[in-house]
Design a protein around this motif. Structure first.
Motif, PDB file in Angstrom:
ATOM      1  N   ASP A 174     -47.449 -35.436 -46.642  1.00  0.00           N
ATOM      2  CA  ASP A 174     -48.455 -36.502 -46.568  1.00  0.00           C
ATOM      3  C   ASP A 174     -49.642 -36.083 -45.711  1.00  0.00           C
ATOM      4  O   ASP A 174     -50.800 -36.327 -46.077  1.00  0.00           O
ATOM      5  N   GLN A 175     -49.371 -35.445 -44.583  1.00  0.00           N
ATOM      6  CA  GLN A 175     -50.456 -35.010 -43.700  1.00  0.00           C
ATOM      7  C   GLN A 175     -51.343 -33.978 -44.390  1.00  0.00           C
ATOM      8  O   GLN A 175     -52.574 -34.022 -44.279  1.00  0.00           O
ATOM      9  N   VAL A 176     -50.712 -33.058 -45.106  1.00  0.00           N
ATOM     10  CA  VAL A 176     -51.486 -32.013 -45.784  1.00  0.00           C
ATOM     11  C   VAL A 176     -52.290 -32.615 -46.940  1.00  0.00           C
ATOM     12  O   VAL A 176     -53.431 -32.218 -47.179  1.00  0.00           O
ATOM     13  N   ARG A 177     -51.724 -33.605 -47.643  1.00  0.00           N
ATOM     14  CA  ARG A 177     -52.492 -34.283 -48.702  1.00  0.00           C
ATOM     15  C   ARG A 177     -53.709 -34.975 -48.123  1.00  0.00           C
ATOM     16  O   ARG A 177     -54.793 -34.940 -48.713  1.00  0.00           O
ATOM     17  N   ASP A 178     -53.546 -35.601 -46.960  1.00  0.00           N
ATOM     18  CA  ASP A 178     -54.701 -36.218 -46.301  1.00  0.00           C
ATOM     19  C   ASP A 178     -55.782 -35.187 -46.008  1.00  0.00           C
ATOM     20  O   ASP A 178     -56.968 -35.451 -46.201  1.00  0.00           O
ATOM     21  N   LEU A 179     -55.360 -34.025 -45.539  1.00  0.00           N
ATOM     22  CA  LEU A 179     -56.332 -32.959 -45.280  1.00  0.00           C
ATOM     23  C   LEU A 179     -57.020 -32.525 -46.571  1.00  0.00           C
ATOM     24  O   LEU A 179     -58.226 -32.227 -46.575  1.00  0.00           O
ATOM     25  N   ALA A 180     -56.274 -32.493 -47.658  1.00  0.00           N
ATOM     26  CA  ALA A 180     -56.857 -32.096 -48.945  1.00  0.00           C
ATOM     27  C   ALA A 180     -57.966 -33.064 -49.349  1.00  0.00           C
ATOM     28  O   ALA A 180     -59.027 -32.645 -49.804  1.00  0.00           O
ATOM     29  N   TRP A 181     -57.727 -34.351 -49.192  1.00  0.00           N
ATOM     30  CA  TRP A 181     -58.733 -35.332 -49.607  1.00  0.00           C
ATOM     31  C   TRP A 181     -59.958 -35.284 -48.719  1.00  0.00           C
ATOM     32  O   TRP A 181     -61.063 -35.630 -49.150  1.00  0.00           O
ATOM     33  N   LYS A 182     -59.817 -34.803 -47.490  1.00  0.00           N
ATOM     34  CA  LYS A 182     -60.951 -34.710 -46.569  1.00  0.00           C
ATOM     35  C   LYS A 182     -61.693 -33.384 -46.686  1.00  0.00           C
ATOM     36  O   LYS A 182     -62.805 -33.252 -46.179  1.00  0.00           O
ATOM     37  N   ALA A 183     -61.076 -32.404 -47.312  1.00  0.00           N
ATOM     38  CA  ALA A 183     -61.675 -31.069 -47.422  1.00  0.00           C
ATOM     39  C   ALA A 183     -62.878 -31.102 -48.348  1.00  0.00           C
ATOM     40  O   ALA A 183     -62.940 -31.871 -49.307  1.00  0.00           O
ATOM     41  N   SER A 184     -63.836 -30.240 -48.060  1.00  0.00           N
ATOM     42  CA  SER A 184     -65.069 -30.259 -48.854  1.00  0.00           C
ATOM     43  C   SER A 184     -65.048 -29.303 -50.041  1.00  0.00           C
ATOM     44  O   SER A 184     -65.648 -29.583 -51.057  1.00  0.00           O
ATOM     45  N   GLY A 185     -64.381 -28.193 -49.945  1.00  0.00           N
ATOM     46  CA  GLY A 185     -64.389 -27.222 -51.031  1.00  0.00           C
ATOM     47  C   GLY A 185     -63.191 -27.353 -51.945  1.00  0.00           C
ATOM     48  O   GLY A 185     -62.088 -27.691 -51.521  1.00  0.00           O
ATOM     49  N   ALA A 186     -63.410 -27.065 -53.227  1.00  0.00           N
ATOM     50  CA  ALA A 186     -62.339 -27.162 -54.222  1.00  0.00           C
ATOM     51  C   ALA A 186     -61.198 -26.199 -53.916  1.00  0.00           C
ATOM     52  O   ALA A 186     -60.023 -26.559 -54.074  1.00  0.00           O
ATOM     53  N   GLU A 187     -61.528 -24.988 -53.459  1.00  0.00           N
ATOM     54  CA  GLU A 187     -60.477 -24.010 -53.156  1.00  0.00           C
ATOM     55  C   GLU A 187     -59.623 -24.467 -51.975  1.00  0.00           C
ATOM     56  O   GLU A 187     -58.405 -24.283 -51.977  1.00  0.00           O
ATOM     57  N   VAL A 188     -60.271 -25.066 -50.992  1.00  0.00           N
ATOM     58  CA  VAL A 188     -59.536 -25.556 -49.818  1.00  0.00           C
ATOM     59  C   VAL A 188     -58.647 -26.723 -50.229  1.00  0.00           C
ATOM     60  O   VAL A 188     -57.475 -26.788 -49.839  1.00  0.00           O
ATOM     61  N   GLU A 192     -57.372 -27.301 -53.140  1.00  0.00           N
ATOM     62  CA  GLU A 192     -56.267 -26.760 -53.938  1.00  0.00           C
ATOM     63  C   GLU A 192     -55.211 -26.102 -53.046  1.00  0.00           C
ATOM     64  O   GLU A 192     -54.014 -26.274 -53.258  1.00  0.00           O
ATOM     65  N   ALA A 193     -55.662 -25.382 -52.018  1.00  0.00           N
ATOM     66  CA  ALA A 193     -54.718 -24.733 -51.108  1.00  0.00           C
ATOM     67  C   ALA A 193     -53.892 -25.782 -50.363  1.00  0.00           C
ATOM     68  O   ALA A 193     -52.669 -25.634 -50.217  1.00  0.00           O
ATOM     69  N   TYR A 194     -54.549 -26.848 -49.900  1.00  0.00           N
ATOM     70  CA  TYR A 194     -53.810 -27.910 -49.213  1.00  0.00           C
ATOM     71  C   TYR A 194     -52.818 -28.583 -50.157  1.00  0.00           C
ATOM     72  O   TYR A 194     -51.687 -28.870 -49.774  1.00  0.00           O
ATOM     73  N   LEU A 195     -53.228 -28.846 -51.387  1.00  0.00           N
ATOM     74  CA  LEU A 195     -52.317 -29.497 -52.336  1.00  0.00           C
ATOM     75  C   LEU A 195     -51.148 -28.590 -52.698  1.00  0.00           C
ATOM     76  O   LEU A 195     -50.020 -29.064 -52.859  1.00  0.00           O
ATOM     77  N   ASP A 196     -51.404 -27.289 -52.795  1.00  0.00           N
ATOM     78  CA  ASP A 196     -50.310 -26.338 -53.026  1.00  0.00           C
ATOM     79  C   ASP A 196     -49.323 -26.366 -51.857  1.00  0.00           C
ATOM     80  O   ASP A 196     -48.103 -26.362 -52.063  1.00  0.00           O
ATOM     81  N   LEU A 197     -49.852 -26.423 -50.645  1.00  0.00           N
ATOM     82  CA  LEU A 197     -49.002 -26.485 -49.467  1.00  0.00           C
ATOM     83  C   LEU A 197     -48.193 -27.783 -49.458  1.00  0.00           C
ATOM     84  O   LEU A 197     -46.997 -27.775 -49.151  1.00  0.00           O
ATOM     85  N   ALA A 198     -48.819 -28.883 -49.823  1.00  0.00           N
ATOM     86  CA  ALA A 198     -48.109 -30.166 -49.896  1.00  0.00           C
ATOM     87  C   ALA A 198     -46.954 -30.075 -50.889  1.00  0.00           C
ATOM     88  O   ALA A 198     -45.856 -30.577 -50.618  1.00  0.00           O
TER      89      ALA A 198
END
Length: 65
Positions: A23-37, A39-45
């Motif tokens: 959940d924490q990593v998904r939150d970071l994904a939604w706040k991230a500005s770049g598509a690659e970042v 995607e990396a956060y969602l992969d980690l989630a």
């Protein structure tokens, strides 16, 4: 990071911790500005969710034994 004060964590506790991390990593994904970042956060989630599923399977196997 390991918690040196806690000697044992049940599979259910581990699964819960892993899902909170997802959940924490998904939150970071939604706040991230770049598509690659994002995607990396969602992969980690997804990896955290996978680990939670593994812990749940471990719990079920222990209950069946």
């Amino acid at each position: 990071m390991l918690n040196p004060g806690k000697s044992y964590e049940s599979p259910a506790e581990r699964a819960g911790r892993y899902l909170r991390m997802a959940d924490q990593v998904r939150d970071l994904a939604w706040k991230a500005s770049g598509a690659e970042v994002k995607e990396a956060y969602l992969d980690l989630a997804m990896q955290w969710v996978f680990l939670a599923d593994e812990a749940r399977r471990e719990r079920r196997a222990a209950n069946e034994a």
